[in-house]
Design an enzyme around this catalytic site. Sequence first.
Site, mmCIF file in Angstrom:
data_model
loop_
_atom_site.group_PDB
_atom_site.id
_atom_site.type_symbol
_atom_site.label_atom_id
_atom_site.label_comp_id
_atom_site.label_asym_id
_atom_site.label_seq_id
_atom_site.Cartn_x
_atom_site.Cartn_y
_atom_site.Cartn_z
ATOM 1 N N GLY A 169 33.637 -0.181 -118.183
ATOM 2 C CA GLY A 169 32.542 0.720 -117.875
ATOM 3 C C GLY A 169 32.611 2.051 -118.607
ATOM 4 C CB SER A 170 31.295 5.331 -117.548
ATOM 5 O OG SER A 170 29.993 4.854 -117.296
ATOM 6 C CB THR A 171 36.917 4.459 -118.896
ATOM 7 O OG1 THR A 171 36.798 3.047 -119.119
ATOM 8 C CG2 THR A 171 37.146 4.720 -117.411
#
Length: 453
Positions: A169-171
Amino acid sequence: RLAALLPEADPADLAGKLSSGRAFVWLHRNLTPRQQYEVNRLGIPGVFFQRAERRVYPQGPLSAHVLGMTDIDGRGIAGAEEFFDARLRNDPTPLALSIDIRVQSVLRDSLAATMAEFRAVGAAGLVMDVRSGELLALVSLPDFDPNAPADSPLDSLFNRATKGVYEMGSTFKLFTAAMALDSGTAHMTSGYDASEPIRVARFTIRDFHAENRWLSLPEILIHSSNIGAAKMALDVGTRTQRDYLGRLGLLSRPDLEVPEVGAPLVPRDWRDINTMTVAFGHGIAVTPVQLATAVAALVNGGEWRPATLVRADRSRPVPGRQVVDPATSRQMRDLMRLVVEAGTGRNAAVPGYLVGGKSGTAEKQEGRRYRRDARLASFVGAFPLDDPRYVVLAMIDEPKGLKRTLGFATGGWVAAPVVGQVIRHLATLYGIPPNPALIDHQRPRGGTRLASY
């Protein structure tokens, strides 16, 4: 007569062995001294005893996935036991692993408590020294007791931290921002239009908490904008994106001193839509160890070092490979700090310390579809940002929202607090003093706690 003295032995099984006609057969293993004495008193002809070594793990499941285990004959069959089996058999020199059992205990306890509270199916986490690549802690839950692995369910034998590959995801937006800044396609003052979702064929890219406006590069990370990250990646370009991800070790199977290591899943045909989705951590799956190793390079001055479970020689620095400019690394630390100060990482803040990081929430894929009811919540943090030493990663598998989290089960709500808890303990264990100025700015005044430093 034997079965009467050995309650765990099956009489029929013993009778079968005694009547097998073989010249030698094991009747029972791991007798206590009292059992040996009582069996010997029976005076049964042909019954003898043989001394043998048995591997004992005093800490039980605490480091099970790192250490692994041996079979009944003492041969390594998992973890470091298997990887170093020949070395342990032939070299009498002690083998020192990098795991700090104190940090391991703190991380495992925090992950286990969070996993129970959010009724998750699993969890994983690690603590890495960004200067050497040493893993000071590596946890995968559920785990098992290597003293009695047969008593554990099969799921507990799977190492989520090194073998499991996940869309994080957004990592991944950290890598998108880093490559944009490092390649010169964007600057800290650059902006992107995130006022409307992006539609490409049957795909629609939208923001979880849409701002519906132009966002600066820092705001894209603070508000975790998928739209902004996708447009930033298009400016970077597919070839450059793949080049940077390759430099950061995210496109190939990593080398680690355990046999349970997963290979990343990457797009077969890397088109514009892949470039956009990879920018926010979808369409590419990596192991948690790979993610943390890449983040370590972003914060330590831009040098990539492989993760390792072997204790480094402290008398000399571990050489690294420069993957981004030191100036880019400084900018990334600033951006990660903003995420904790004003973005989705507030729950990872630790009074007195400069903590930075990025949250990630991704729907789990099942076949060709994503399950909206099953998510991976993660947070990767680094501290102290003024002199980076450690990266801490926490990942919770399929957490369920709670009343106190307003029903949310995202990385900022679920995983960020774990990272904050571990950092508090790390600071104490390793004697890292807090900055009094930062503490003063976080003290409650008039019943209100300030939100920034």
